[in-house]
Motif scaffolding. Sequence first.
Motif, PDB file in Angstrom:
ATOM      1  N   ASP A 271       0.850  -1.183   0.000  1.00  5.70           N
ATOM      2  CA  ASP A 271       0.000   0.000   0.000  1.00  5.70           C
ATOM      3  C   ASP A 271       0.894   1.245   0.000  1.00  5.70           C
ATOM      4  OD1 ASP A 271      -2.521   1.330   0.241  1.00  5.70           O
ATOM      5  OD2 ASP A 271      -2.083   1.678   2.354  1.00  5.70           O
ATOM      6  N   GLY A 272       0.544   2.258  -0.797  1.00  2.00           N
ATOM      7  CA  GLY A 272       1.312   3.505  -0.787  1.00  2.00           C
ATOM      8  C   GLY A 272       2.515   3.516  -1.721  1.00  2.00           C
ATOM      9  N   THR A 273       2.700   2.441  -2.466  1.00  2.00           N
ATOM     10  CA  THR A 273       3.837   2.390  -3.397  1.00  2.00           C
ATOM     11  C   THR A 273       3.581   3.327  -4.570  1.00  2.00           C
ATOM     12  OG1 THR A 273       4.164   0.075  -2.875  1.00  2.00           O
ATOM     13  CG2 THR A 273       5.205   0.863  -4.888  1.00  2.00           C
ATOM     14  N   ARG A 274       4.646   3.970  -5.071  1.00  2.00           N
ATOM     15  CA  ARG A 274       4.460   4.715  -6.303  1.00  2.00           C
ATOM     16  C   ARG A 274       5.344   4.089  -7.371  1.00  2.00           C
ATOM     17  NH1 ARG A 274       8.406   9.044  -6.958  1.00  2.00           N
ATOM     18  NH2 ARG A 274      10.019   8.384  -5.528  1.00  2.00           N
ATOM     19  N   ILE A 275       4.807   4.027  -8.569  1.00  2.00           N
ATOM     20  CA  ILE A 275       5.535   3.454  -9.687  1.00  2.00           C
ATOM     21  C   ILE A 275       5.769   4.585 -10.682  1.00  2.00           C
ATOM     22  CG2 ILE A 275       5.393   1.819 -11.609  1.00  2.00           C
ATOM     23  CD1 ILE A 275       3.514   0.139  -9.875  1.00  2.00           C
ATOM     24  N   ARG A 276       6.994   4.752 -11.120  1.00  2.00           N
ATOM     25  CA  ARG A 276       7.266   5.822 -12.076  1.00  2.00           C
ATOM     26  C   ARG A 276       7.376   5.257 -13.480  1.00  2.00           C
ATOM     27  NH1 ARG A 276      12.286   9.999 -12.741  1.00  2.00           N
ATOM     28  NH2 ARG A 276      13.459   8.101 -13.074  1.00  2.00           N
ATOM     29  N   LEU A 277       6.628   5.863 -14.392  1.00  2.00           N
ATOM     30  CA  LEU A 277       6.759   5.500 -15.797  1.00  2.00           C
ATOM     31  C   LEU A 277       7.438   6.681 -16.488  1.00  2.00           C
ATOM     32  CD1 LEU A 277       3.242   3.913 -16.438  1.00  2.00           C
ATOM     33  CD2 LEU A 277       5.341   2.783 -15.729  1.00  2.00           C
ATOM     34  N   THR A 278       8.720   6.508 -16.733  1.00  2.00           N
ATOM     35  CA  THR A 278       9.518   7.601 -17.275  1.00  2.00           C
ATOM     36  C   THR A 278       9.020   8.019 -18.650  1.00  2.00           C
ATOM     37  OG1 THR A 278      11.375   6.624 -16.112  1.00  2.00           O
ATOM     38  CG2 THR A 278      11.906   8.307 -17.745  1.00  2.00           C
ATOM     39  N   GLY A 279       8.839   9.312 -18.805  1.00  2.00           N
ATOM     40  CA  GLY A 279       8.475   9.860 -20.113  1.00  2.00           C
ATOM     41  C   GLY A 279       7.022   9.656 -20.500  1.00  2.00           C
ATOM     42  N   GLU A 280       6.193   9.113 -19.569  1.00  2.00           N
ATOM     43  CA  GLU A 280       4.778   8.885 -19.880  1.00  2.00           C
ATOM     44  C   GLU A 280       3.896   9.999 -19.335  1.00  2.00           C
ATOM     45  OE1 GLU A 280       3.905   6.782 -21.949  1.00  2.00           O
ATOM     46  OE2 GLU A 280       5.238   5.047 -21.859  1.00  2.00           O
ATOM     47  N   GLY A 281       4.517  11.067 -18.844  1.00  2.00           N
ATOM     48  CA  GLY A 281       3.732  12.208 -18.369  1.00  2.00           C
ATOM     49  C   GLY A 281       3.335  13.106 -19.526  1.00  2.00           C
ATOM     50  N   GLU A 282       3.080  14.347 -19.201  1.00  2.00           N
ATOM     51  CA  GLU A 282       2.654  15.305 -20.201  1.00  2.00           C
ATOM     52  C   GLU A 282       3.795  15.584 -21.191  1.00  2.00           C
ATOM     53  OE1 GLU A 282      -0.262  18.981 -19.442  1.00  2.00           O
ATOM     54  OE2 GLU A 282       1.793  19.303 -18.841  1.00  2.00           O
ATOM     55  N   ALA A 283       3.437  15.773 -22.450  1.00  2.00           N
ATOM     56  CA  ALA A 283       4.460  16.064 -23.455  1.00  2.00           C
ATOM     57  C   ALA A 283       5.084  17.422 -23.172  1.00  2.00           C
ATOM     58  CB  ALA A 283       3.843  16.058 -24.849  1.00  2.00           C
ATOM     59  N   GLY A 284       6.330  17.589 -23.551  1.00  2.00           N
ATOM     60  CA  GLY A 284       6.992  18.879 -23.393  1.00  2.00           C
ATOM     61  C   GLY A 284       6.407  19.898 -24.360  1.00  2.00           C
ATOM     62  N   LEU A 285       6.694  21.162 -24.083  1.00  2.00           N
ATOM     63  CA  LEU A 285       6.188  22.227 -24.938  1.00  2.00           C
ATOM     64  C   LEU A 285       7.196  22.502 -26.050  1.00  2.00           C
ATOM     65  CD1 LEU A 285       3.564  23.726 -24.762  1.00  2.00           C
ATOM     66  CD2 LEU A 285       4.697  25.484 -23.410  1.00  2.00           C
ATOM     67  N   ARG A 286       6.703  22.566 -27.273  1.00  2.00           N
ATOM     68  CA  ARG A 286       7.554  22.844 -28.438  1.00  2.00           C
ATOM     69  C   ARG A 286       8.780  21.949 -28.504  1.00  2.00           C
ATOM     70  NH1 ARG A 286       5.006  27.234 -26.808  1.00  2.00           N
ATOM     71  NH2 ARG A 286       6.441  27.449 -25.094  1.00  2.00           N
ATOM     72  N   GLY A 287       8.545  20.667 -28.394  1.00  2.00           N
ATOM     73  CA  GLY A 287       9.632  19.714 -28.587  1.00  2.00           C
ATOM     74  C   GLY A 287      10.455  19.426 -27.342  1.00  2.00           C
ATOM     75  N   GLY A 288      10.068  19.980 -26.168  1.00  2.00           N
ATOM     76  CA  GLY A 288      10.786  19.676 -24.920  1.00  2.00           C
ATOM     77  C   GLY A 288      10.506  18.243 -24.492  1.00  2.00           C
ATOM     78  N   PRO A 289      11.301  17.708 -23.559  1.00  2.00           N
ATOM     79  CA  PRO A 289      11.107  16.322 -23.137  1.00  2.00           C
ATOM     80  C   PRO A 289       9.810  16.138 -22.347  1.00  2.00           C
ATOM     81  CG  PRO A 289      12.805  17.374 -21.803  1.00  2.00           C
ATOM     82  CD  PRO A 289      12.434  18.361 -22.870  1.00  2.00           C
ATOM     83  N   SER A 290       9.273  14.930 -22.383  1.00  2.00           N
ATOM     84  CA  SER A 290       8.044  14.635 -21.659  1.00  2.00           C
ATOM     85  C   SER A 290       8.309  14.505 -20.166  1.00  2.00           C
ATOM     86  CB  SER A 290       7.450  13.315 -22.155  1.00  2.00           C
ATOM     87  OG  SER A 290       7.073  13.428 -23.493  1.00  2.00           O
ATOM     88  N   GLY A 291       7.281  14.767 -19.370  1.00  2.00           N
ATOM     89  CA  GLY A 291       7.372  14.529 -17.927  1.00  2.00           C
ATOM     90  C   GLY A 291       7.186  13.041 -17.646  1.00  2.00           C
ATOM     91  N   ASP A 292       7.118  12.698 -16.376  1.00  2.00           N
ATOM     92  CA  ASP A 292       6.938  11.303 -15.997  1.00  2.00           C
ATOM     93  C   ASP A 292       5.535  11.088 -15.444  1.00  2.00           C
ATOM     94  OD1 ASP A 292       9.585  10.895 -16.677  1.00  2.00           O
ATOM     95  OD2 ASP A 292      10.283  11.327 -14.639  1.00  2.00           O
ATOM     96  N   LEU A 293       5.096   9.840 -15.489  1.00  2.00           N
ATOM     97  CA  LEU A 293       3.801   9.501 -14.910  1.00  2.00           C
ATOM     98  C   LEU A 293       4.052   8.704 -13.631  1.00  2.00           C
ATOM     99  CD1 LEU A 293       0.691   9.107 -14.998  1.00  2.00           C
ATOM    100  CD2 LEU A 293       1.092   7.108 -16.422  1.00  2.00           C
ATOM    101  N   TYR A 294       3.439   9.149 -12.549  1.00  2.00           N
ATOM    102  CA  TYR A 294       3.581   8.441 -11.280  1.00  2.00           C
ATOM    103  C   TYR A 294       2.269   7.763 -10.941  1.00  2.00           C
ATOM    104  CZ  TYR A 294       7.988  10.762 -10.452  1.00  2.00           C
ATOM    105  OH  TYR A 294       9.281  11.180 -10.549  1.00  2.00           O
ATOM    106  N   ILE A 295       2.346   6.486 -10.677  1.00  2.00           N
ATOM    107  CA  ILE A 295       1.150   5.763 -10.263  1.00  2.00           C
ATOM    108  C   ILE A 295       1.234   5.536  -8.762  1.00  2.00           C
ATOM    109  CG2 ILE A 295      -0.116   3.601 -10.486  1.00  2.00           C
ATOM    110  CD1 ILE A 295       0.681   3.645 -13.398  1.00  2.00           C
ATOM    111  N   PHE A 296       0.262   6.074  -8.055  1.00  2.00           N
ATOM    112  CA  PHE A 296       0.205   5.912  -6.597  1.00  2.00           C
ATOM    113  C   PHE A 296      -0.792   4.804  -6.286  1.00  2.00           C
ATOM    114  CE2 PHE A 296       2.431   9.474  -4.473  1.00  2.00           C
ATOM    115  CZ  PHE A 296       2.914  10.109  -5.609  1.00  2.00           C
TER     116      PHE A 296
END
Length: 376
Positions: free
Chosen positions: A225-250
């Motif tokens: 319980d309470g674990t977070r899993i990070r999915l690198t680069g699966e967050g919001e896309a960067g603006l104007r070609g910047g790198p994507s954020g990460d998605l954290y699953i809580f």
Amino acid sequence: MKADYYETLGVGKGADEKELKSAFRKLAMQFHPDKNPGDANAEHKFKEIGEAYETLKDPQKRAAYDRFGHAAFENGGMGGGGFGGGGSGGFADIFEDIFGEMMGGGRQRRSGGRERGADLRYNMEITLEEAYAGKTAQIHVPTSITCDECSGSGAKPGTQPVTCGTCGGSGRVRAAQGFFSIERTCPTCHGRGQIIKDPCSKCSGQGRITEERALSVNIPAGIEDGTRIRLTGEGEAGLRGGPSGDLYIFLSLKPHEFFQRDGADLYCKVPISMTTAALGGQFEVATLDGTQTRVKIPEGTQNAKQFRLKGKGMPVLRQPAMGDLYIQIAIETPQNLNKKQRELLEEFERVSSQDNSPQSTGFFSRMKDFFEGLSE
Ligand SMILES: [Zn+2]
Ligand SMILES: [Zn+2]
């Protein structure tokens, strides 16, 4: 030991956005390296302030910090990594956002206005059975992705962003104010150094579009319980070609009707009748591996007695080991006695001896003696 972010900024836990910003401004001005040349303490403090503000100004990061403290952003463990820091995001940027216009000068501008996408948080609730077996979960994440029409440039296909005429591409303009020459973010291109003459019609020049993406997430067996899993680069896309954020699953675990979990061990409270406890007996418990296990109760079993079923608990995360299942006995005292039952129990009481209830026999007279002994 890292200082508490709220303490670092000198604000209360309930501080709103405005309070945070004003506290940060005041402290950052005070400890800015330009004002304290060669002062390593001031520089360290300055960094701490920046880090604290960067975390607390972002509602997602703040929520993570409130829940997990600094551990929310440390490397290692599940998923590893932390928020921010990657790409062109991070401290330099927030400093620029707030101070760009006040302090001016010196800092490197983001080339072409590229920005790292935001980190996203996704809350997932799973059952104990799912945590036991592990699963592949399908989730749908509304997120912005790089626009395929313009490949993220924001400019209409076939055209290019052009250099800003106001600032000549530097993203900053100078203005005289009293004795000082102050540098400001360029009002025309907002610091990007480029402007888009013909915006892409699909994304209106943003370089990204909103879409719901389906992702499959592997939930390993034994997850806590309470674990977070990070999915690198699966967050919001960067603006104007910047790198994507990460998605954290809580992840949070739903409470189970029969089992309580403590690490890899499970606990199950089983009510049994007074007569079963006295005479002995047996019952079957269902376990999470889908089988039934027989539990034998010896005669004279006392309340709260625990029986261990070895290896019938939860799997240990990423290890070929299993916890145990503890059966806790809860003896149920008979209620709603009829005449016959009452007579039988009264008869039982008459023929009982000290041996039948060694704990309770004489308990109160022993206790009385104890207290009388104290007062002498
Ligand atoms: Zn586009
Ligand atoms: Zn400009």
